[in-house]
Design a protein around this motif. Structure first.
Motif, PDB file in Angstrom:
ATOM      1  N   GLN A 187       0.825  -1.211   0.000  1.00 34.18           N
ATOM      2  CA  GLN A 187       0.000   0.000   0.000  1.00 34.18           C
ATOM      3  C   GLN A 187       0.858   1.259   0.000  1.00 34.18           C
ATOM      4  OE1 GLN A 187      -3.205   0.433  -0.362  1.00 34.18           O
ATOM      5  NE2 GLN A 187      -3.981  -1.649  -0.164  1.00 34.18           N
ATOM      6  N   PHE A 188       2.025   1.185   0.624  1.00 36.02           N
ATOM      7  CA  PHE A 188       2.923   2.344   0.668  1.00 36.02           C
ATOM      8  C   PHE A 188       3.888   2.376  -0.523  1.00 36.02           C
ATOM      9  CE2 PHE A 188       2.175   2.103   5.424  1.00 36.02           C
ATOM     10  CZ  PHE A 188       1.358   3.228   5.458  1.00 36.02           C
ATOM     11  N   GLY A 189       3.751   1.420  -1.419  1.00 33.11           N
ATOM     12  CA  GLY A 189       4.613   1.397  -2.600  1.00 33.11           C
ATOM     13  C   GLY A 189       6.039   0.972  -2.309  1.00 33.11           C
ATOM     14  N   LEU A 190       6.244   0.138  -1.285  1.00 26.95           N
ATOM     15  CA  LEU A 190       7.572  -0.326  -0.907  1.00 26.95           C
ATOM     16  C   LEU A 190       7.781  -1.751  -1.390  1.00 26.95           C
ATOM     17  CD1 LEU A 190       7.600   1.006   2.783  1.00 26.95           C
ATOM     18  CD2 LEU A 190       8.572   2.121   0.755  1.00 26.95           C
ATOM     19  N   GLU A 191       8.975  -2.042  -1.897  1.00 29.85           N
ATOM     20  CA  GLU A 191       9.293  -3.370  -2.416  1.00 29.85           C
ATOM     21  C   GLU A 191       9.755  -4.279  -1.280  1.00 29.85           C
ATOM     22  OE1 GLU A 191       8.876  -4.555  -5.390  1.00 29.85           O
ATOM     23  OE2 GLU A 191       8.204  -2.683  -6.334  1.00 29.85           O
ATOM     24  N   SER A 192       9.082  -5.415  -1.102  1.00 24.47           N
ATOM     25  CA  SER A 192       9.396  -6.305   0.014  1.00 24.47           C
ATOM     26  C   SER A 192      10.798  -6.893  -0.076  1.00 24.47           C
ATOM     27  CB  SER A 192       8.366  -7.434   0.103  1.00 24.47           C
ATOM     28  OG  SER A 192       8.384  -8.225  -1.072  1.00 24.47           O
ATOM     29  N   ASN A 193      11.327  -7.044  -1.316  1.00 21.45           N
ATOM     30  CA  ASN A 193      12.660  -7.632  -1.436  1.00 21.45           C
ATOM     31  C   ASN A 193      13.763  -6.686  -0.962  1.00 21.45           C
ATOM     32  OD1 ASN A 193      12.596  -5.832  -3.558  1.00 21.45           O
ATOM     33  ND2 ASN A 193      12.734  -7.399  -5.172  1.00 21.45           N
ATOM     34  N   ASN A 194      13.396  -5.464  -0.597  1.00 16.82           N
ATOM     35  CA  ASN A 194      14.359  -4.518  -0.023  1.00 16.82           C
ATOM     36  C   ASN A 194      14.454  -4.634   1.498  1.00 16.82           C
ATOM     37  OD1 ASN A 194      14.962  -3.387  -2.534  1.00 16.82           O
ATOM     38  ND2 ASN A 194      13.337  -1.857  -2.369  1.00 16.82           N
ATOM     39  N   TYR A 195      13.636  -5.512   2.090  1.00 16.60           N
ATOM     40  CA  TYR A 195      13.566  -5.595   3.541  1.00 16.60           C
ATOM     41  C   TYR A 195      13.709  -7.035   4.018  1.00 16.60           C
ATOM     42  CZ  TYR A 195      11.770  -0.929   2.740  1.00 16.60           C
ATOM     43  OH  TYR A 195      11.636   0.369   2.312  1.00 16.60           O
ATOM     44  N   GLN A 196      14.154  -7.178   5.267  1.00 19.19           N
ATOM     45  CA  GLN A 196      14.389  -8.496   5.852  1.00 19.19           C
ATOM     46  C   GLN A 196      13.120  -9.018   6.515  1.00 19.19           C
ATOM     47  OE1 GLN A 196      17.336 -10.170   5.751  1.00 19.19           O
ATOM     48  NE2 GLN A 196      16.538 -11.905   6.898  1.00 19.19           N
ATOM     49  N   PRO A 197      12.663 -10.231   6.160  1.00 13.48           N
ATOM     50  CA  PRO A 197      11.522 -10.808   6.884  1.00 13.48           C
ATOM     51  C   PRO A 197      11.877 -10.999   8.352  1.00 13.48           C
ATOM     52  CG  PRO A 197      11.989 -12.040   4.871  1.00 13.48           C
ATOM     53  CD  PRO A 197      13.148 -11.118   5.083  1.00 13.48           C
ATOM     54  N   LEU A 198      10.914 -10.743   9.236  1.00 15.63           N
ATOM     55  CA  LEU A 198      11.168 -10.908  10.668  1.00 15.63           C
ATOM     56  C   LEU A 198      11.363 -12.371  11.039  1.00 15.63           C
ATOM     57  CD1 LEU A 198       8.678  -8.336  12.195  1.00 15.63           C
ATOM     58  CD2 LEU A 198      11.163  -8.178  12.169  1.00 15.63           C
ATOM     59  N   ILE A 199      10.556 -13.224  10.461  1.00 15.24           N
ATOM     60  CA  ILE A 199      10.662 -14.664  10.677  1.00 15.24           C
ATOM     61  C   ILE A 199      10.604 -15.341   9.314  1.00 15.24           C
ATOM     62  CG2 ILE A 199       9.565 -16.696  11.713  1.00 15.24           C
ATOM     63  CD1 ILE A 199       8.529 -14.951  13.929  1.00 15.24           C
ATOM     64  N   VAL A 200      11.401 -16.378   9.144  1.00 15.18           N
ATOM     65  CA  VAL A 200      11.433 -17.088   7.864  1.00 15.18           C
ATOM     66  C   VAL A 200      10.022 -17.527   7.472  1.00 15.18           C
ATOM     67  CG1 VAL A 200      12.351 -19.097   6.666  1.00 15.18           C
ATOM     68  CG2 VAL A 200      13.782 -17.878   8.314  1.00 15.18           C
ATOM     69  N   ARG A 201       9.665 -17.247   6.237  1.00 16.05           N
ATOM     70  CA  ARG A 201       8.379 -17.633   5.645  1.00 16.05           C
ATOM     71  C   ARG A 201       7.200 -16.793   6.174  1.00 16.05           C
ATOM     72  NH1 ARG A 201      10.945 -22.143   6.923  1.00 16.05           N
ATOM     73  NH2 ARG A 201       9.662 -22.434   8.781  1.00 16.05           N
ATOM     74  N   GLU A 202       7.474 -15.729   6.907  1.00 17.02           N
ATOM     75  CA  GLU A 202       6.375 -14.878   7.375  1.00 17.02           C
ATOM     76  C   GLU A 202       6.355 -13.581   6.580  1.00 17.02           C
ATOM     77  OE1 GLU A 202       5.455 -12.498  11.395  1.00 17.02           O
ATOM     78  OE2 GLU A 202       5.335 -14.660  11.605  1.00 17.02           O
ATOM     79  N   ASP A 203       5.150 -13.083   6.298  1.00 19.55           N
ATOM     80  CA  ASP A 203       5.011 -11.877   5.482  1.00 19.55           C
ATOM     81  C   ASP A 203       5.017 -10.612   6.327  1.00 19.55           C
ATOM     82  OD1 ASP A 203       4.914 -13.319   3.147  1.00 19.55           O
ATOM     83  OD2 ASP A 203       2.727 -13.470   3.131  1.00 19.55           O
ATOM     84  N   LYS A 204       5.945 -10.545   7.295  1.00 17.22           N
ATOM     85  CA  LYS A 204       6.132  -9.338   8.088  1.00 17.22           C
ATOM     86  C   LYS A 204       7.607  -8.978   8.026  1.00 17.22           C
ATOM     87  CE  LYS A 204       4.305  -7.196  12.257  1.00 17.22           C
ATOM     88  NZ  LYS A 204       3.641  -7.421  13.569  1.00 17.22           N
ATOM     89  N   PHE A 205       7.892  -7.688   7.829  1.00 14.34           N
ATOM     90  CA  PHE A 205       9.241  -7.278   7.486  1.00 14.34           C
ATOM     91  C   PHE A 205       9.766  -6.197   8.428  1.00 14.34           C
ATOM     92  CE2 PHE A 205       7.246  -9.042   3.796  1.00 14.34           C
ATOM     93  CZ  PHE A 205       8.247  -9.739   3.137  1.00 14.34           C
ATOM     94  N   ALA A 206      11.093  -6.201   8.622  1.00 15.08           N
ATOM     95  CA  ALA A 206      11.763  -5.162   9.392  1.00 15.08           C
ATOM     96  C   ALA A 206      12.062  -3.987   8.462  1.00 15.08           C
ATOM     97  CB  ALA A 206      13.063  -5.699   9.983  1.00 15.08           C
ATOM     98  N   VAL A 207      11.582  -2.803   8.842  1.00  8.18           N
ATOM     99  CA  VAL A 207      11.752  -1.610   8.013  1.00  8.18           C
ATOM    100  C   VAL A 207      12.546  -0.571   8.799  1.00  8.18           C
ATOM    101  CG1 VAL A 207      10.587   0.239   6.740  1.00  8.18           C
ATOM    102  CG2 VAL A 207       9.558  -2.059   6.852  1.00  8.18           C
ATOM    103  N   PRO A 208      13.837  -0.364   8.469  1.00  7.61           N
ATOM    104  CA  PRO A 208      14.642   0.642   9.179  1.00  7.61           C
ATOM    105  C   PRO A 208      14.117   2.058   8.905  1.00  7.61           C
ATOM    106  CG  PRO A 208      16.028  -0.881   7.941  1.00  7.61           C
ATOM    107  CD  PRO A 208      14.622  -1.088   7.464  1.00  7.61           C
ATOM    108  N   VAL A 209      14.155   2.908   9.950  1.00  7.64           N
ATOM    109  CA  VAL A 209      13.671   4.300   9.800  1.00  7.64           C
ATOM    110  C   VAL A 209      14.644   5.273  10.471  1.00  7.64           C
ATOM    111  CG1 VAL A 209      11.217   3.721   9.535  1.00  7.64           C
ATOM    112  CG2 VAL A 209      12.178   4.004  11.827  1.00  7.64           C
ATOM    113  N   GLN A 210      15.951   5.073  10.252  1.00  7.78           N
ATOM    114  CA  GLN A 210      16.949   5.913  10.919  1.00  7.78           C
ATOM    115  C   GLN A 210      16.721   7.392  10.673  1.00  7.78           C
ATOM    116  OE1 GLN A 210      17.762   3.100   9.350  1.00  7.78           O
ATOM    117  NE2 GLN A 210      19.299   1.970  10.511  1.00  7.78           N
ATOM    118  N   SER A 211      16.348   7.763   9.445  1.00  6.73           N
ATOM    119  CA  SER A 211      16.214   9.183   9.117  1.00  6.73           C
ATOM    120  C   SER A 211      14.972   9.814   9.727  1.00  6.73           C
ATOM    121  CB  SER A 211      16.184   9.364   7.595  1.00  6.73           C
ATOM    122  OG  SER A 211      15.042   8.734   7.036  1.00  6.73           O
ATOM    123  N   GLN A 212      14.045   8.987  10.225  1.00  5.13           N
ATOM    124  CA  GLN A 212      12.831   9.524  10.837  1.00  5.13           C
ATOM    125  C   GLN A 212      12.638   8.983  12.250  1.00  5.13           C
ATOM    126  OE1 GLN A 212      10.024   8.953   7.237  1.00  5.13           O
ATOM    127  NE2 GLN A 212       9.216  10.736   8.331  1.00  5.13           N
TER     128      GLN A 212
END
Length: 313
Positions: A187-212
């Protein structure tokens, strides 16, 4: 329970953390290991767990909490300053870190009598606002929508709250990462392959936000409880008086730790001192469509109205 492995020192939740397990999500700092608030070590816990002979996954005592995650590790948290870990063979380090930064840190905060709320905290105009709700309610998604409006993240998942001498609740920053479901990324237009899944085979991802990410502790002035259901439109309602006590308990991170840890009275007294110093709302959203942007408008409009009321008073 002593270990001689090399440790690295980090900063998170307003505390310094010396850890044998790498925690790349956290800020690395240069201080002497002996001066740290929390020490994380790998030790042998299997014997102790067997001695406890518990049929439950959690054993909770006044000064320590022990729990087991199948195929991942056994964890032992003691006195608010020690986290011991026994990984199971073949365990994924990403999953171990997930429990260190979640359940273990929640236990540490409670043992140190720092109130952990389950949700996301956002910095808006020099003030902190918490978004709480059940798992899957959309807390991190709403927080992410607010970040896209230029605001900053204070914490995601575990929100540490302390009281000043004047009983003003203060939110301390945790670490610069969000957890977002694949649907939210899309929905936010972000590519999932740019982020690390939190758990293998789960569709939840770690999204770094250092700049914010806000590194400054801020006063907590508002809480929004996010509820999803069979609503036709999004709505906002004020939560008043005694209902706030229940909401604060319900949304305390791992609230089932409180009773056996001997912290029920502390929790009640702490929340009693803060609930009349914050604005408390319930946000209701339909499950049939993506509402994060509309909810963001509603939150900001509500805050503007509240600000006008305070100015008049």
């Amino acid at each position: 329970m002593n270990s001689t492995m090399q440790k690295t020192v980090y900063k998170a939740f307003g505390l310094t953390v010396s850890s044998e397990i790498p925690l790349p999500e956290l800020q690395y700092i240069h201080i002497d290991e002996g001066e740290t608030d929390i020490i994380i070590e790998k030790v042998e816990l299997y014997s102790l767990w067997s001695e406890l002979n518990s049929d439950e996954d959690f054993v909770i005592k006044k000064d320590w909490i022990m729990f087991r995650v199948t195929d991942t590790a056994i964890f032992f948290i003691q006195d608010g300053n020690r986290i011991f870990i026994s990984p199971f063979e073949g365990a994924q380090e990403d999953e171990i870190r997930l429990y260190i930064l979640g359940t273990c840190m929640g236990a540490v905060l409670l043992q140190r009598k720092i109130l952990p709320l389950h949700g996301s905290a956002i910095a808006i105009e020099g003030k902190a606002y918490a978004i709480v709700g059940d798992s899957g309610a959309g807390k991190s998604t709403l927080a992410s929508a607010l970040l896209r409006r230029g605001y900053q993240l204070l914490s995601d998942d575990v929100i540490p709250i302390t009281l000043t001498n004047e009983n003003i609740p203060i939110v301390t920053p945790s670490y610069p990462q969000q957890k977002l479901w694949l649907e939210s990324l899309n929905q936010f237009g972000l590519e999932s392959n740019n982020y690390q899944p939190l758990i293998v085979r789960e569709d939840k991802f770690a999204v770094p936000v250092q700049s914010q990410f806000s590194v400054e502790s801020l006063p907590l002035v508002g809480i929004f409880e996010l509820v999803k259901g069979d609503f036709e439109e999004i709505e906002v309602h004020s939560i008043e008086s005694l209902h706030r006590f229940y909401k604060m308990y319900y949304h305390t991170y791992r609230n089932f730790f409180l009773h056996n840890s001997g912290l029920m009275e502390w929790h009640f007294n702490t929340t009693a001192k803060m609930i009349n110093k914050i604005d408390f709302y319930q946000l209701r959203r339909p499950t049939t469509r993506f509402t994060a942007h509309d909810l963001t408008d509603l939150v900001l409009t509500t805050l503007k109205k509240e600000e006008n009321v305070h100015v008049k008073n």
